[in-house]
Design a protein around this motif. Structure first.
Motif, PDB file in Angstrom:
ATOM      1  N   ALA A 115       0.838  -1.211   0.000  1.00 42.77           N
ATOM      2  CA  ALA A 115       0.000   0.000   0.000  1.00 42.77           C
ATOM      3  C   ALA A 115       0.865   1.251   0.000  1.00 42.77           C
ATOM      4  CB  ALA A 115      -0.911  -0.008   1.222  1.00 42.77           C
ATOM      5  N   MET A 116       0.369   2.299  -0.648  1.00 39.61           N
ATOM      6  CA  MET A 116       1.052   3.592  -0.628  1.00 39.61           C
ATOM      7  C   MET A 116       0.308   4.589   0.263  1.00 39.61           C
ATOM      8  SD  MET A 116       2.366   3.884  -4.549  1.00 39.61           S
ATOM      9  CE  MET A 116       3.346   5.347  -4.271  1.00 39.61           C
ATOM     10  N   THR A 117      -1.025   4.472   0.335  1.00 38.47           N
ATOM     11  CA  THR A 117      -1.797   5.332   1.236  1.00 38.47           C
ATOM     12  C   THR A 117      -2.770   4.464   2.017  1.00 38.47           C
ATOM     13  OG1 THR A 117      -3.602   5.744  -0.310  1.00 38.47           O
ATOM     14  CG2 THR A 117      -1.723   7.256  -0.417  1.00 38.47           C
ATOM     15  N   ALA A 118      -3.112   4.921   3.215  1.00 38.48           N
ATOM     16  CA  ALA A 118      -4.091   4.209   4.035  1.00 38.48           C
ATOM     17  C   ALA A 118      -5.030   5.227   4.672  1.00 38.48           C
ATOM     18  CB  ALA A 118      -3.393   3.392   5.122  1.00 38.48           C
ATOM     19  N   LYS A 119      -6.322   4.932   4.613  1.00 34.00           N
ATOM     20  CA  LYS A 119      -7.337   5.760   5.275  1.00 34.00           C
ATOM     21  C   LYS A 119      -7.926   4.888   6.385  1.00 34.00           C
ATOM     22  CE  LYS A 119     -11.826   7.864   4.585  1.00 34.00           C
ATOM     23  NZ  LYS A 119     -13.010   7.846   3.735  1.00 34.00           N
ATOM     24  N   ILE A 120      -7.922   5.406   7.615  1.00 36.15           N
ATOM     25  CA  ILE A 120      -8.384   4.661   8.786  1.00 36.15           C
ATOM     26  C   ILE A 120      -9.712   5.245   9.262  1.00 36.15           C
ATOM     27  CG2 ILE A 120      -7.842   3.921  11.146  1.00 36.15           C
ATOM     28  CD1 ILE A 120      -5.689   2.987   9.236  1.00 36.15           C
ATOM     29  N   VAL A 121     -10.716   4.395   9.440  1.00 35.11           N
ATOM     30  CA  VAL A 121     -12.009   4.807   9.996  1.00 35.11           C
ATOM     31  C   VAL A 121     -12.281   3.932  11.223  1.00 35.11           C
ATOM     32  CG1 VAL A 121     -14.494   4.952   9.584  1.00 35.11           C
ATOM     33  CG2 VAL A 121     -12.898   5.555   7.754  1.00 35.11           C
ATOM     34  N   TRP A 122     -12.533   4.570  12.349  1.00 38.83           N
ATOM     35  CA  TRP A 122     -12.860   3.873  13.596  1.00 38.83           C
ATOM     36  C   TRP A 122     -14.373   3.721  13.686  1.00 38.83           C
ATOM     37  CZ3 TRP A 122      -9.202   2.165  17.085  1.00 38.83           C
ATOM     38  CH2 TRP A 122      -7.898   2.574  16.846  1.00 38.83           C
ATOM     39  N   LYS A 123     -14.818   2.522  14.101  1.00 34.02           N
ATOM     40  CA  LYS A 123     -16.252   2.276  14.253  1.00 34.02           C
ATOM     41  C   LYS A 123     -16.564   1.672  15.612  1.00 34.02           C
ATOM     42  CE  LYS A 123     -17.738   1.697   9.482  1.00 34.02           C
ATOM     43  NZ  LYS A 123     -18.497   0.824   8.584  1.00 34.02           N
ATOM     44  N   GLY A 130     -14.566   7.976  14.471  1.00 32.07           N
ATOM     45  CA  GLY A 130     -13.305   8.696  14.313  1.00 32.07           C
ATOM     46  C   GLY A 130     -12.573   8.285  13.048  1.00 32.07           C
ATOM     47  N   THR A 131     -11.510   9.043  12.750  1.00 29.55           N
ATOM     48  CA  THR A 131     -10.650   8.734  11.605  1.00 29.55           C
ATOM     49  C   THR A 131      -9.204   8.949  12.027  1.00 29.55           C
ATOM     50  OG1 THR A 131     -10.773  10.989  10.759  1.00 29.55           O
ATOM     51  CG2 THR A 131     -12.380   9.414   9.878  1.00 29.55           C
ATOM     52  N   GLY A 132      -8.292   8.397  11.277  1.00 33.44           N
ATOM     53  CA  GLY A 132      -6.869   8.581  11.546  1.00 33.44           C
ATOM     54  C   GLY A 132      -6.287   7.414  12.326  1.00 33.44           C
ATOM     55  N   PHE A 133      -4.970   7.450  12.527  1.00 31.39           N
ATOM     56  CA  PHE A 133      -4.277   6.318  13.158  1.00 31.39           C
ATOM     57  C   PHE A 133      -4.481   6.231  14.667  1.00 31.39           C
ATOM     58  CE2 PHE A 133      -2.090   6.198   9.105  1.00 31.39           C
ATOM     59  CZ  PHE A 133      -1.978   4.830   8.900  1.00 31.39           C
ATOM     60  N   ALA A 134      -4.906   7.316  15.335  1.00 33.32           N
ATOM     61  CA  ALA A 134      -5.120   7.290  16.792  1.00 33.32           C
ATOM     62  C   ALA A 134      -6.581   7.604  17.100  1.00 33.32           C
ATOM     63  CB  ALA A 134      -4.214   8.298  17.476  1.00 33.32           C
ATOM     64  N   LEU A 146     -15.083  -1.949  19.278  1.00 34.57           N
ATOM     65  CA  LEU A 146     -14.432  -1.029  18.344  1.00 34.57           C
ATOM     66  C   LEU A 146     -13.737  -1.831  17.248  1.00 34.57           C
ATOM     67  CD1 LEU A 146     -12.510   1.670  20.452  1.00 34.57           C
ATOM     68  CD2 LEU A 146     -14.613   1.967  19.136  1.00 34.57           C
ATOM     69  N   THR A 147     -13.795  -1.317  16.035  1.00 37.34           N
ATOM     70  CA  THR A 147     -13.021  -1.871  14.922  1.00 37.34           C
ATOM     71  C   THR A 147     -12.419  -0.719  14.149  1.00 37.34           C
ATOM     72  OG1 THR A 147     -14.958  -1.888  13.455  1.00 37.34           O
ATOM     73  CG2 THR A 147     -14.441  -3.966  14.589  1.00 37.34           C
ATOM     74  N   VAL A 148     -11.407  -1.035  13.352  1.00 39.75           N
ATOM     75  CA  VAL A 148     -10.894  -0.071  12.385  1.00 39.75           C
ATOM     76  C   VAL A 148     -11.091  -0.663  10.997  1.00 39.75           C
ATOM     77  CG1 VAL A 148      -9.231   1.182  13.791  1.00 39.75           C
ATOM     78  CG2 VAL A 148      -8.518  -0.893  12.668  1.00 39.75           C
ATOM     79  N   VAL A 149     -11.568   0.186  10.088  1.00 44.45           N
ATOM     80  CA  VAL A 149     -11.720  -0.191   8.690  1.00 44.45           C
ATOM     81  C   VAL A 149     -10.631   0.562   7.937  1.00 44.45           C
ATOM     82  CG1 VAL A 149     -13.221  -0.195   6.672  1.00 44.45           C
ATOM     83  CG2 VAL A 149     -14.197  -0.515   8.957  1.00 44.45           C
ATOM     84  N   VAL A 150      -9.785  -0.186   7.263  1.00 43.20           N
ATOM     85  CA  VAL A 150      -8.652   0.413   6.556  1.00 43.20           C
ATOM     86  C   VAL A 150      -8.887   0.274   5.057  1.00 43.20           C
ATOM     87  CG1 VAL A 150      -6.165   0.313   6.183  1.00 43.20           C
ATOM     88  CG2 VAL A 150      -7.102  -0.134   8.459  1.00 43.20           C
ATOM     89  N   THR A 151      -8.805   1.403   4.351  1.00 42.21           N
ATOM     90  CA  THR A 151      -8.882   1.407   2.892  1.00 42.21           C
ATOM     91  C   THR A 151      -7.517   1.844   2.392  1.00 42.21           C
ATOM     92  OG1 THR A 151     -11.220   1.957   2.962  1.00 42.21           O
ATOM     93  CG2 THR A 151     -10.074   2.359   0.884  1.00 42.21           C
ATOM     94  N   VAL A 152      -6.881   0.992   1.590  1.00 45.38           N
ATOM     95  CA  VAL A 152      -5.545   1.282   1.085  1.00 45.38           C
ATOM     96  C   VAL A 152      -5.585   1.448  -0.435  1.00 45.38           C
ATOM     97  CG1 VAL A 152      -4.306   0.162   2.975  1.00 45.38           C
ATOM     98  CG2 VAL A 152      -4.984  -1.184   0.986  1.00 45.38           C
ATOM     99  N   THR A 153      -4.642   2.254  -0.924  1.00 45.63           N
ATOM    100  CA  THR A 153      -4.549   2.473  -2.361  1.00 45.63           C
ATOM    101  C   THR A 153      -3.093   2.500  -2.790  1.00 45.63           C
ATOM    102  OG1 THR A 153      -4.511   4.873  -2.139  1.00 45.63           O
ATOM    103  CG2 THR A 153      -6.667   3.854  -2.474  1.00 45.63           C
ATOM    104  N   ARG A 154      -2.914   2.309  -4.052  1.00 47.42           N
ATOM    105  CA  ARG A 154      -1.700   2.603  -4.791  1.00 47.42           C
ATOM    106  C   ARG A 154      -2.182   2.824  -6.212  1.00 47.42           C
ATOM    107  NH1 ARG A 154       2.767  -0.400  -4.121  1.00 47.42           N
ATOM    108  NH2 ARG A 154       3.576   0.279  -6.098  1.00 47.42           N
ATOM    109  N   PRO A 155      -1.419   3.462  -7.074  1.00 48.44           N
ATOM    110  CA  PRO A 155      -1.946   3.734  -8.408  1.00 48.44           C
ATOM    111  C   PRO A 155      -2.529   2.480  -9.078  1.00 48.44           C
ATOM    112  CG  PRO A 155       0.109   4.906  -8.093  1.00 48.44           C
ATOM    113  CD  PRO A 155      -0.063   4.001  -6.894  1.00 48.44           C
ATOM    114  N   GLY A 156      -3.809   2.581  -9.430  1.00 47.32           N
ATOM    115  CA  GLY A 156      -4.492   1.484 -10.112  1.00 47.32           C
ATOM    116  C   GLY A 156      -5.056   0.406  -9.212  1.00 47.32           C
ATOM    117  N   TYR A 157      -4.853   0.508  -7.902  1.00 47.32           N
ATOM    118  CA  TYR A 157      -5.282  -0.543  -6.975  1.00 47.32           C
ATOM    119  C   TYR A 157      -6.061   0.024  -5.795  1.00 47.32           C
ATOM    120  CZ  TYR A 157      -1.974  -3.786  -9.151  1.00 47.32           C
ATOM    121  OH  TYR A 157      -1.301  -4.581 -10.033  1.00 47.32           O
ATOM    122  N   LEU A 158      -6.904  -0.848  -5.197  1.00 42.89           N
ATOM    123  CA  LEU A 158      -7.694  -0.479  -4.034  1.00 42.89           C
ATOM    124  C   LEU A 158      -7.923  -1.728  -3.185  1.00 42.89           C
ATOM    125  CD1 LEU A 158      -9.550   1.727  -2.689  1.00 42.89           C
ATOM    126  CD2 LEU A 158     -11.397   0.777  -4.051  1.00 42.89           C
TER     127      LEU A 158
END
Length: 169
Positions: A115-123, A130-134, A146-158
Motif C-alpha cells: 500500500a502507498m496510502t491508508a485511510k483509517i475509519v474507527w467504528k 473517528g478517523t486517523g491512526f489514533a 471497536l473496529t478499524v476499517v482500513v482502505t488502502v490504495t496505490r496507483p491502479g489498486y484499491l
C-alpha cells in the motif's frame, strides 16, 4: 464467423488474452493487436498484462486472420480496465489498552501489492466514531466493540479490510 473477444479478468495486475473467435474459410495464421481508445496500438501480442497506468481505459483486441484468400481483420468489443484488488495479508489491528478515557492506535495491516496510502475509519458497532491512526476512547464506547476499517490504495489498486473487534472496558 464469431468475433474475437477479450478473455480473462479485465483489471489492473491481471493478464488478458485475445480469443480469436471463429472464422470461415479456415485461416492459416492469426496476428494480434491491442488497441486503446479508437486507434492507438499498445501491443502486438496474444496476451496483455494490464498495468496501473491503464486503469479506466477502454481497450479491445483486433485479430488479423490470413489464409490463401488474403487477410481479414476483426475487432473485439471494447472493455474497460478496472482497478486491481490489493490482497490483505495481515489484518489491521487496534493496538493498546482499550479503556474509556485512554488512547489506542491502529495498524494498517500488510498488503500485496504494498500500500502507498491508508485511510483509517474507527467504528463503534456500525457507527463511525473517528478517523486517523489514533483514537481517544470515550465513555460512550464502554461495553461496545471497536473496529478499524482500513482502505488502502496505490496507483491502479484499491483494498479494504476490517480489524478484529476489541471490546472497550
Amino acid at each position: 464467423s464469431i468475433a474475437p473477444k477479450v478473455a480473462g479478468t479485465v483489471k489492473v495486475g491481471q493478464t488478458v488474452s485475445c480469443n480469436p473467435g471463429l472464422w470461415t474459410k479456415g485461416p492459416a495464421t492469426f496476428s494480434y493487436q491491442w488497441i486503446t481508445g479508437s486507434s492507438t496500438v499498445i501491443a502486438r501480442t496474444y496476451s496483455l498484462k494490464l498495468s496501473a497506468a491503464r486503469v479506466g481505459q477502454k481497450i479491445h483486441c483486433a485479430v488479423a486472420a490470413t489464409n490463401y484468400f488474403g487477410t481479414t481483420v476483426q475487432p473485439s468489443a471494447q472493455v474497460t480496465i478496472a482497478r486491481g484488488t490489493m490482497t490483505n495479508l495481515v489484518l489491521p489491528t487496534i493496538v493498546g489498552s482499550v479503556r474509556a478515557g485512554g488512547y489506542v492506535a491502529a495498524t494498517s495491516g500488510t498488503w500485496s501489492p504494498m500500500a502507498m496510502t491508508a485511510k483509517i475509519v474507527w467504528k463503534r458497532g456500525t457507527t463511525v466514531v473517528g478517523t486517523g491512526f489514533a483514537y481517544h476512547v470515550k465513555d460512550a464506547d464502554r461495553g461496545k466493540k471497536l473496529t478499524v476499517v482500513v482502505t488502502v490504495t496505490r496507483p491502479g489498486y484499491l483494498g479494504t479490510a476490517t480489524s478484529k473487534p476489541r471490546t472497550v472496558r
